[in-house]
Design a protein around this motif. Structure first.
Motif, PDB file in Angstrom:
ATOM      1  N   ALA A 150       0.841  -1.199   0.000  1.00 12.12           N
ATOM      2  CA  ALA A 150       0.000   0.000   0.000  1.00 12.12           C
ATOM      3  C   ALA A 150       0.878   1.252   0.000  1.00 12.12           C
ATOM      4  CB  ALA A 150      -0.908   0.000   1.216  1.00 12.12           C
ATOM      5  N   GLY A 151       0.613   2.154  -0.932  1.00 12.56           N
ATOM      6  CA  GLY A 151       1.405   3.367  -1.049  1.00 12.56           C
ATOM      7  C   GLY A 151       2.678   3.195  -1.833  1.00 12.56           C
ATOM      8  N   GLY A 152       3.006   1.981  -2.258  1.00  5.83           N
ATOM      9  CA  GLY A 152       4.220   1.725  -3.017  1.00  5.83           C
ATOM     10  C   GLY A 152       4.031   1.995  -4.499  1.00  5.83           C
ATOM     11  N   SER A 153       5.128   1.893  -5.250  1.00  3.59           N
ATOM     12  CA  SER A 153       5.071   2.148  -6.685  1.00  3.59           C
ATOM     13  C   SER A 153       5.752   1.025  -7.450  1.00  3.59           C
ATOM     14  CB  SER A 153       5.723   3.487  -7.025  1.00  3.59           C
ATOM     15  OG  SER A 153       7.071   3.519  -6.602  1.00  3.59           O
ATOM     16  N   LEU A 154       5.109   0.608  -8.523  1.00  2.30           N
ATOM     17  CA  LEU A 154       5.630  -0.431  -9.408  1.00  2.30           C
ATOM     18  C   LEU A 154       5.637   0.116 -10.817  1.00  2.30           C
ATOM     19  CD1 LEU A 154       6.327  -3.457 -10.190  1.00  2.30           C
ATOM     20  CD2 LEU A 154       3.849  -3.768 -10.459  1.00  2.30           C
ATOM     21  N   ALA A 155       6.742  -0.058 -11.514  1.00  2.00           N
ATOM     22  CA  ALA A 155       6.832   0.320 -12.921  1.00  2.00           C
ATOM     23  C   ALA A 155       7.022  -0.937 -13.748  1.00  2.00           C
ATOM     24  CB  ALA A 155       7.991   1.287 -13.146  1.00  2.00           C
ATOM     25  N   VAL A 156       6.287  -1.023 -14.852  1.00  2.00           N
ATOM     26  CA  VAL A 156       6.356  -2.188 -15.739  1.00  2.00           C
ATOM     27  C   VAL A 156       6.828  -1.717 -17.108  1.00  2.00           C
ATOM     28  CG1 VAL A 156       5.102  -4.136 -16.708  1.00  2.00           C
ATOM     29  CG2 VAL A 156       4.425  -3.230 -14.485  1.00  2.00           C
ATOM     30  N   VAL A 157       7.938  -2.275 -17.561  1.00  2.00           N
ATOM     31  CA  VAL A 157       8.501  -1.888 -18.854  1.00  2.00           C
ATOM     32  C   VAL A 157       8.716  -3.146 -19.687  1.00  2.00           C
ATOM     33  CG1 VAL A 157       9.628   0.128 -17.857  1.00  2.00           C
ATOM     34  CG2 VAL A 157      10.885  -2.025 -18.023  1.00  2.00           C
ATOM     35  N   GLY A 158       9.021  -2.929 -20.951  1.00  6.41           N
ATOM     36  CA  GLY A 158       9.246  -4.053 -21.846  1.00  6.41           C
ATOM     37  C   GLY A 158       8.912  -3.678 -23.269  1.00  6.41           C
ATOM     38  N   PRO A 159       9.301  -4.514 -24.226  1.00  7.15           N
ATOM     39  CA  PRO A 159       9.022  -4.214 -25.630  1.00  7.15           C
ATOM     40  C   PRO A 159       7.528  -4.275 -25.936  1.00  7.15           C
ATOM     41  CG  PRO A 159       9.916  -6.430 -25.401  1.00  7.15           C
ATOM     42  CD  PRO A 159      10.025  -5.784 -24.066  1.00  7.15           C
ATOM     43  N   THR A 160       7.143  -3.746 -27.071  1.00 11.95           N
ATOM     44  CA  THR A 160       5.750  -3.789 -27.511  1.00 11.95           C
ATOM     45  C   THR A 160       5.280  -5.234 -27.611  1.00 11.95           C
ATOM     46  OG1 THR A 160       6.045  -1.753 -28.776  1.00 11.95           O
ATOM     47  CG2 THR A 160       4.161  -3.142 -29.367  1.00 11.95           C
ATOM     48  N   GLY A 161       4.081  -5.495 -27.076  1.00 15.04           N
ATOM     49  CA  GLY A 161       3.529  -6.846 -27.132  1.00 15.04           C
ATOM     50  C   GLY A 161       3.984  -7.751 -26.009  1.00 15.04           C
ATOM     51  N   SER A 162       4.679  -7.202 -25.026  1.00 18.06           N
ATOM     52  CA  SER A 162       5.177  -8.038 -23.927  1.00 18.06           C
ATOM     53  C   SER A 162       4.117  -8.298 -22.863  1.00 18.06           C
ATOM     54  CB  SER A 162       6.413  -7.388 -23.285  1.00 18.06           C
ATOM     55  OG  SER A 162       6.094  -6.105 -22.775  1.00 18.06           O
ATOM     56  N   GLY A 163       2.976  -7.582 -22.925  1.00 21.51           N
ATOM     57  CA  GLY A 163       1.892  -7.825 -21.974  1.00 21.51           C
ATOM     58  C   GLY A 163       1.747  -6.767 -20.900  1.00 21.51           C
ATOM     59  N   LYS A 164       2.399  -5.595 -21.084  1.00 24.21           N
ATOM     60  CA  LYS A 164       2.380  -4.555 -20.046  1.00 24.21           C
ATOM     61  C   LYS A 164       0.960  -4.040 -19.792  1.00 24.21           C
ATOM     62  CE  LYS A 164       5.116  -1.727 -22.224  1.00 24.21           C
ATOM     63  NZ  LYS A 164       5.232  -2.472 -23.498  1.00 24.21           N
ATOM     64  N   SER A 165       0.288  -3.592 -20.838  1.00 29.20           N
ATOM     65  CA  SER A 165      -1.060  -3.038 -20.671  1.00 29.20           C
ATOM     66  C   SER A 165      -2.042  -4.101 -20.200  1.00 29.20           C
ATOM     67  CB  SER A 165      -1.551  -2.416 -21.991  1.00 29.20           C
ATOM     68  OG  SER A 165      -0.791  -1.269 -22.318  1.00 29.20           O
ATOM     69  N   THR A 166      -1.884  -5.316 -20.691  1.00 29.03           N
ATOM     70  CA  THR A 166      -2.770  -6.395 -20.257  1.00 29.03           C
ATOM     71  C   THR A 166      -2.661  -6.610 -18.753  1.00 29.03           C
ATOM     72  OG1 THR A 166      -2.572  -7.487 -22.402  1.00 29.03           O
ATOM     73  CG2 THR A 166      -3.344  -8.828 -20.557  1.00 29.03           C
ATOM     74  N   LEU A 167      -1.439  -6.562 -18.239  1.00 29.98           N
ATOM     75  CA  LEU A 167      -1.231  -6.736 -16.803  1.00 29.98           C
ATOM     76  C   LEU A 167      -1.985  -5.665 -16.016  1.00 29.98           C
ATOM     77  CD1 LEU A 167       0.419  -8.344 -14.629  1.00 29.98           C
ATOM     78  CD2 LEU A 167       2.127  -6.525 -14.807  1.00 29.98           C
ATOM     79  N   SER A 168      -1.913  -4.418 -16.485  1.00 31.56           N
ATOM     80  CA  SER A 168      -2.590  -3.336 -15.762  1.00 31.56           C
ATOM     81  C   SER A 168      -4.106  -3.463 -15.848  1.00 31.56           C
ATOM     82  CB  SER A 168      -2.154  -1.983 -16.327  1.00 31.56           C
ATOM     83  OG  SER A 168      -2.667  -1.786 -17.641  1.00 31.56           O
ATOM     84  N   GLN A 169      -4.625  -4.043 -16.925  1.00 32.42           N
ATOM     85  CA  GLN A 169      -6.081  -4.157 -17.103  1.00 32.42           C
ATOM     86  C   GLN A 169      -6.702  -5.261 -16.249  1.00 32.42           C
ATOM     87  OE1 GLN A 169      -6.061  -4.636 -21.351  1.00 32.42           O
ATOM     88  NE2 GLN A 169      -6.190  -2.437 -21.744  1.00 32.42           N
ATOM     89  N   LEU A 170      -5.859  -6.122 -15.678  1.00 30.33           N
ATOM     90  CA  LEU A 170      -6.383  -7.184 -14.810  1.00 30.33           C
ATOM     91  C   LEU A 170      -6.768  -6.659 -13.434  1.00 30.33           C
ATOM     92  CD1 LEU A 170      -3.871 -10.077 -15.635  1.00 30.33           C
ATOM     93  CD2 LEU A 170      -6.152  -9.713 -16.590  1.00 30.33           C
ATOM     94  N   VAL A 171      -6.162  -5.549 -13.006  1.00 27.61           N
ATOM     95  CA  VAL A 171      -6.436  -5.026 -11.663  1.00 27.61           C
ATOM     96  C   VAL A 171      -7.857  -4.485 -11.559  1.00 27.61           C
ATOM     97  CG1 VAL A 171      -5.687  -3.437  -9.854  1.00 27.61           C
ATOM     98  CG2 VAL A 171      -3.991  -4.549 -11.318  1.00 27.61           C
ATOM     99  N   PRO A 172      -8.334  -3.628 -12.501  1.00 28.29           N
ATOM    100  CA  PRO A 172      -9.731  -3.165 -12.416  1.00 28.29           C
ATOM    101  C   PRO A 172     -10.720  -4.144 -13.048  1.00 28.29           C
ATOM    102  CG  PRO A 172      -8.612  -2.042 -14.212  1.00 28.29           C
ATOM    103  CD  PRO A 172      -7.585  -2.925 -13.557  1.00 28.29           C
ATOM    104  N   ARG A 173     -10.294  -5.352 -13.389  1.00 28.99           N
ATOM    105  CA  ARG A 173     -11.139  -6.404 -13.977  1.00 28.99           C
ATOM    106  C   ARG A 173     -11.726  -6.001 -15.330  1.00 28.99           C
ATOM    107  NH1 ARG A 173     -15.592  -9.618 -10.844  1.00 28.99           N
ATOM    108  NH2 ARG A 173     -15.256 -11.018 -12.601  1.00 28.99           N
ATOM    109  N   LEU A 174     -10.934  -5.302 -16.137  1.00 31.11           N
ATOM    110  CA  LEU A 174     -11.347  -5.121 -17.523  1.00 31.11           C
ATOM    111  C   LEU A 174     -11.282  -6.470 -18.229  1.00 31.11           C
ATOM    112  CD1 LEU A 174      -9.570  -1.758 -18.381  1.00 31.11           C
ATOM    113  CD2 LEU A 174     -11.924  -2.137 -17.628  1.00 31.11           C
ATOM    114  N   TYR A 175     -10.412  -7.327 -17.747  1.00 31.71           N
ATOM    115  CA  TYR A 175     -10.358  -8.735 -18.131  1.00 31.71           C
ATOM    116  C   TYR A 175     -10.196  -9.546 -16.855  1.00 31.71           C
ATOM    117  CZ  TYR A 175      -9.353  -7.102 -22.897  1.00 31.71           C
ATOM    118  OH  TYR A 175      -9.416  -6.486 -24.113  1.00 31.71           O
ATOM    119  N   ASP A 176     -10.590 -10.801 -16.894  1.00 33.72           N
ATOM    120  CA  ASP A 176     -10.354 -11.713 -15.774  1.00 33.72           C
ATOM    121  C   ASP A 176      -9.194 -12.631 -16.112  1.00 33.72           C
ATOM    122  OD1 ASP A 176     -12.053 -10.981 -13.753  1.00 33.72           O
ATOM    123  OD2 ASP A 176     -13.677 -12.309 -14.343  1.00 33.72           O
TER     124      ASP A 176
END
Length: 601
Positions: free
Chosen positions: A384-410
């Motif tokens: 809680a209160g911490g920060s995580l940065a996710v980097v990587g080449p295009t198509g590595s799954g960065k945005s998908t990972l972030s979309q799992l938190v608000p359940r845009l996908y399960d």
């Protein structure tokens, strides 16, 4: 070949015509009390309408031949009274049936909209927005006559036909047999016409959807800019002309399908009085038993009264068959499976700390396995209160990972937890309060600045809105506008620059005040100077919150508590900026690439 986006829709298990008709009837079930009243008015109106021929027979057979003027006056007044009562019943019947029909239309629209709101993000990425708009506007709009007047017309005409035939039988069964001889043939012909119109209606609605899609895409601000800068305005106009020509042809086919057959039915029904007068006249000439001139005239009057409801009943049957194509398209959306649902016994988080954990998370856009998974074996913890940065080449799954938190996908494997609770167990309200998202593509409604900000918090005061704008460093710009916070942002916010829109999105998120913040490449499309201003607003937004940043430019995430490098959906490296630099691995290589691009720039 143009592919209709509806090809990917699931086919309902129960799509037969009888099943569809039963389902349509269920739409009217909540209003069965009012429909019963309409049925009573229809029955009363039919009975009152049948009185006139019998009054006419008494005039011709009794009152006029016997010069009974008093009886003649009463009979005439009775006919006038029947007409008045019939008109009053008709007005009441129309009022109630139209109200019920509009309520059913309202129920359908809201049911479709609610179902679409519950669809996963993947549905909207594969479905054209014009197609969705066409289903709600054109398809439901096309059903209006069916649900507002056709059902009532069916009941009214059917009651009139049954009551009239009963009265005709009471007068003379022989003339009745002559009148009804061709009715089975007429019913068969109208059924054939209905099937033909249903097929054409289905094609017409698909064409309307194609045109709605083209209008939505090409006449938006982005579409106009693209068409003009590419010099494609003339070709787009030519393409729209072709689509419109195709629709015009379908409209002509829909309007004329079966017209000759229905006209033949009308001609035969119109000519039937001549046949009856000839048959009755021949019977009277040769002394046929049980038939008087008054009976013959009253019978022909009934038969002519039978003409309108019979033809209308056959036409109504055709209209109902045609409308089944519209109902089927709406039912396709209502039958879409809801993949992301609230649990039966959801967990509500009253106080959200903001801890986020990924436990052996796996995700695939194709659970059947024909496409490799996007994420595999992701284990991460963000206090809680911490920060995580996710980097990587295009198509590595960065945005998908972030979309799992608000359940845009399960997730398809493992768990995502907030404060130790699987997000799939949380109630939607807790989840929406917990997570805020600022993405690269900012969406603004065609409304005022204040209304766009209040979308995050409808009850927000003017001072709260201004405080959020100040924190996002956009207040001074808004305040300098001629209309201030009442300024319309334009279609998709095109009146504002990219950096200004991003700061508006940040102000909107500040107003929402979520304990968990996801920044999905929020500054990647901005120039260096604008990025600096937006980054200051992001820093103000991130203070005291759990922050997950999907980064394209690595200069923005050096101070993150933890940096994760994704490669092909797996964690390749993890650590602080200094630790990853010391490893001289993928993260260090990405930094060198950024430095080279900055030098070239």
């Amino acid at each position: 070949m143009r592919r209709d986006s509806t090809d990917s829709l699931p086919t309902p298990a129960d799509t037969g015509q009888p099943a569809q008709v039963r389902r349509i009837f269920r739409l009217f079930r909540p209003y069965r009390g009012r429909l019963a009243l309409v049925g009573g008015l229809v029955a009363a109106s039919s009975l009152v309408g049948l009185a006139s021929p019998f009054l006419l027979r008494e005039m011709l057979d009794t009152a006029i031949p016997r010069h009974r003027t008093g009886l003649l006056t009463l009979l005439a007044l009775g006919m006038i009274g029947a007409a008045v009562v019939n008109s009053v019943f008709g007005v009441l019947q129309t009022l109630i049936s139209t109200t019920v029909g509009q309520r059913v239309m309202h129920d359908l629209r809201t049911a479709v909209y609610a179902r679409l709101q519950s669809m996963p993000l993947a549905f909207f990425t594969r479905t054209r927005s014009g197609e969705i708009q066409s289903r709600i506007a054109n398809d439901i709009g096309g059903m209006q006559s069916t649900v507002t007047s056709t059902a009532t017309s069916l009941v009214s005409n059917l009651t009139s036909v049954v009551a009239t035939i009963a009265a005709m039988l009471a007068l003379d069964w022989r003339l009745t047999a002559v009148s009804l001889l061709l009715l089975p043939l007429f019913a068969w012909l109208s059924h054939r016409v209905g099937r033909e119109r249903k097929r054409i209606t289905s094609q017409r609605q698909k064409q309307l959807a194609a045109m709605a899609t083209m209008v939505t895409e090409s006449l938006s601000v982005s579409g106009i800019l693209l068409g003009r800068t590419m010099g494609r305005a003339d070709s787009l106009t030519a393409r729209f002309t072709e689509e419109s020509e195709r629709l015009a042809g379908l409209e002509v086919r829909a309007g004329t399908a079966g017209r000759w057959r229905m006209s033949v039915i009308g001609i035969v029904m119109t000519a039937m009085p001549a046949v009856l007068y000839w048959s009755g006249g021949m019977a009277l000439a040769f002394g046929g038993p049980g038939l008087s001139l008054g009976t013959l005239v009253a019978f022909v009057s009934l038969q002519q009264g039978l003409l309108r409801p019979t033809v209308s009943l056959l036409s109504t049957g055709v209209d109902i068959q045609s409308s089944l194509a519209l109902f089927q398209r709406i039912f396709e959306y209502l039958d879409l499976p809801v993949e992301i649902t609230e649990p039966e016994r959801p967990v509500r988080l009253e106080r959200i700390r903001g801890e986020v954990r990924f436990e052996q998370v796996e995700f695939s856009y194709d659970p059947e396995g024909s496409v490799p998974p996007t994420l595999t074996g992701i284990d991460l913890a963000v206090p809680a209160g911490g920060s995580l940065a996710v980097v990587g080449p295009t198509g590595s799954g960065k945005s998908t990972l972030s979309q799992l938190v608000p359940r845009l996908y399960d997730v398809t494997g493992g768990r995502v937890l907030i404060d130790g609770v699987d997000v799939r167990r949380l109630d939607f309200d807790s989840l929406s309060r917990a997570v805020g998202v600022v993405s690269q593509e900012t969406y603004l409604f065609h409304a005022s600045v204040a209304d766009n900000l209040r979308f995050a918090k409808p009850e927000a005061t003017d001072e709260e809105i201004r405080a959020a704008a100040r924190a996002a460093q956009i207040h001074d710009h808004i305040d300098a506008l001629p209309q201030g916070y009442d300024t319309l942002v334009g279609e998709r916010g095109h009146r504002f620059s990219g950096g200004e829109k991003q700061r508006l999105a940040i102000a909107r998120t500040i107003l929402r005040n979520p304990p968990i913040l996801i920044l999905d490449e929020a500054t990647s499309a901005l120039d260096t100077r604008t990025e600096y201003a937006v980054q200051q607003a992001i820093d103000a937004l991130s203070a005291g919150r759990t922050t997950i940043t999907i980064a394209h430019r690595l200069s923005t995430i050096r101070d993150a508590d933890q940096i994760v490098v994704l490669d092909a959906g797996r964690i390749a490296e993890s650590g602080t900026h200094e630790q990853l630099l010391a490893q001289d691995g993928r993260y260090a290589a990405l930094l060198r690439r950024d430095a080279q691009l900055a030098t070239v720039g």
